[in-house]
Design an enzyme around this catalytic site. Structure first.
Site, PDB file in Angstrom:
ATOM      1  N   ARG A  12       0.835  -1.190   0.000  1.00 15.89           N
ATOM      2  CA  ARG A  12       0.000   0.000   0.000  1.00 15.89           C
ATOM      3  C   ARG A  12       0.877   1.249   0.000  1.00 15.89           C
ATOM      4  NH1 ARG A  12      -3.639  -2.685   4.733  1.00 15.89           N
ATOM      5  NH2 ARG A  12      -4.886  -4.070   3.412  1.00 15.89           N
ATOM      6  N   ARG A  29     -12.946   4.238  20.297  1.00 16.86           N
ATOM      7  CA  ARG A  29     -12.061   4.457  19.150  1.00 16.86           C
ATOM      8  C   ARG A  29     -12.718   5.354  18.102  1.00 16.86           C
ATOM      9  NH1 ARG A  29      -9.850  -1.543  17.424  1.00 16.86           N
ATOM     10  NH2 ARG A  29      -8.212  -1.782  18.986  1.00 16.86           N
ATOM     11  N   ARG A  71     -16.451  -7.686  16.067  1.00 13.31           N
ATOM     12  CA  ARG A  71     -15.251  -7.746  16.904  1.00 13.31           C
ATOM     13  C   ARG A  71     -15.578  -8.309  18.288  1.00 13.31           C
ATOM     14  NH1 ARG A  71     -10.672  -5.648  14.974  1.00 13.31           N
ATOM     15  NH2 ARG A  71     -10.730  -4.125  13.261  1.00 13.31           N
TER      16      ARG A  71
END
Length: 390
Positions: A177, A270, A281
């Protein structure tokens, strides 16, 4: 301490036939080591990888040759070799005229690792292991669910003790990337190459994610250890299970949240994931925590209800003294061997004496009584000394 004959070595001048009955071109540098009903011919190049030293097996009973599957990263061909049979199905191979950090190798022909791989693969197997001086601290495997704070704990260790700890660089088959650098962020490689190396037993753990392979190679861990640092592996429970089943002797730590409610609060704080991602998650975290506590993989479980307290417990677990943190691991030193030499075995010691027109009055002694590790990683614990020859 009497001298004991420990090996038989023939330098083949007439060549040998391979498993298909074809007689290759003679190689004066080939070395044949006899163990029981078998001869192991070391020399030439490896059929699967021309960069590595070749190995063939001759069965004296059937009079047939075979080319075994060779696991681990092997030595490169050189001008000549000395070989000596050791305990536990190992052959010590000393390369003549090689660099000091590339002179001592172990070929495992009937070690526990080789027997396991032979049974698993259903064919002949041998494995290479590079020999290095001294010992090293055990690598550290840290696992835990997303959001538990293991990344923060590792970052705190790396910041406070930058000379003590290091990360292994993982391999992946996906494309780099933006701003990612090869060998820094990942070892970027072709899928066919990585699949072959996985098959050859060169990876501790691997997984397929969205069609791309990710994994931790044995060599990447050993490189960190060779630099004098303790390697940290931040991997999931599945990866930890694979590492546990490997030959790597490591410390396994699982980090738990104080509760699932607390973990959910951290994930939401977050602000980087959708509701669907958070729920996924949480489901994954519940399964990981259950597996981490009950799998028998992890020898230590830390509860991160208070970051500073958890970090203190982590340092205590690793034997780090706040007052005087010292890294007791030294970077790997090479072994300077004479280009032309004779080799003799006396119990667990290998005596190496220089030969030639001017014979030196000293000899190198390799003490192998405390060696540890082995294929497909390094063989450590070699003690080297120089003594007067008599």
């Amino acid at each position: 301490m009497g001298e004991a004959p420990a090996f038989f070595v023939d330098h083949l001048e007439n060549g040998h036939t391979n498993g298909f009955g074809v007689k290759p071109e003679p190689k004066n540098r080939d070395t044949s080591v006899h163990i029981g009903d078998r001869s192991y011919v070391i020399g030439g190049i490896h059929e699967g990888n021309p960069l590595f030293l070749g190995v063939q097996i001759h069965d004296k009973i059937t009079n047939k040759w075979s080319s075994p599957t060779v696991l681990g990263t092997g030595p490169k061909p050189c001008k000549g070799y000395s070989a000596i049979v050791l305990k536990q199905g190992r052959i010590l191979v000393i390369k003549k005229g090689s660099a000091s950090d590339d002179s001592i190798w172990f070929l495992e022909v009937d070690s526990p690792f080789v027997r396991e791989q032979r049974k698993l693969l259903g064919r002949e197997v041998v494995a290479w292991s590079k020999g290095v001086r001294g010992n090293a601290e055990k690598p550290i495997v840290i696992s835990g669910p997303s959001g538990v704070g293991k990344g923060t704990l590792i970052a705190m260790l790396m910041k406070e003790f930058p000379s003590m700890f290091g990360f292994s660089v993982s391999h992946t088959t996906r494309a780099p990337r933006c701003m990612e650098k090869n060998t820094v962020h990942y070892h970027f490689t072709d899928k066919s190459v990585m699949e072959k190396e996985i098959k050859d037993g060169k990876f501790l753990e691997f997984a397929s994610v969205h069609g791309n392979l990710y994994g931790t190679s044995i060599e990447s861990v050993e490189v960190v250890t060779d630099s004098g640092k303790r390697c940290i592996l931040d991997i999931d429970v599945q990866g930890a299970r694979s590492v546990k089943a490997s030959s790597l002797d490591a410390i396994f730590i699982f980090v738990c949240p104080p509760s699932m409610n607390e973990l959910e609060d951290r994930l939401r704080a977050r602000g980087t994931e959708t509701e669907e991602q958070i729920q996924k998650r949480l489901r994954n975290a519940e399964a990981e925590i259950k597996a981490g506590k009950s799998s028998g993989i992890f020898g230590h479980i830390l509860y991160n209800d208070n970051l500073e307290e958890c970090y203190k417990n982590l340092k205590n677990l690793l034997g780090i003294d706040d007052c005087a943190p010292v890294n007791g691991v030294e970077a790997v030193e090479g072994i300077n061997l004479p280009k032309e030499h004779t080799v003799t075995k006396m119990e667990d010691k290998i005596l190496i004496k220089e030969t030639g027109e001017v014979t030196k009055s000293k000899m190198i002694v390799l003490d192998l009584s405390s060696i540890n590790g082995g294929a497909p990683g390094r063989t450590r614990g070699i003690v080297l000394d120089t003594v007067k020859s008599s």
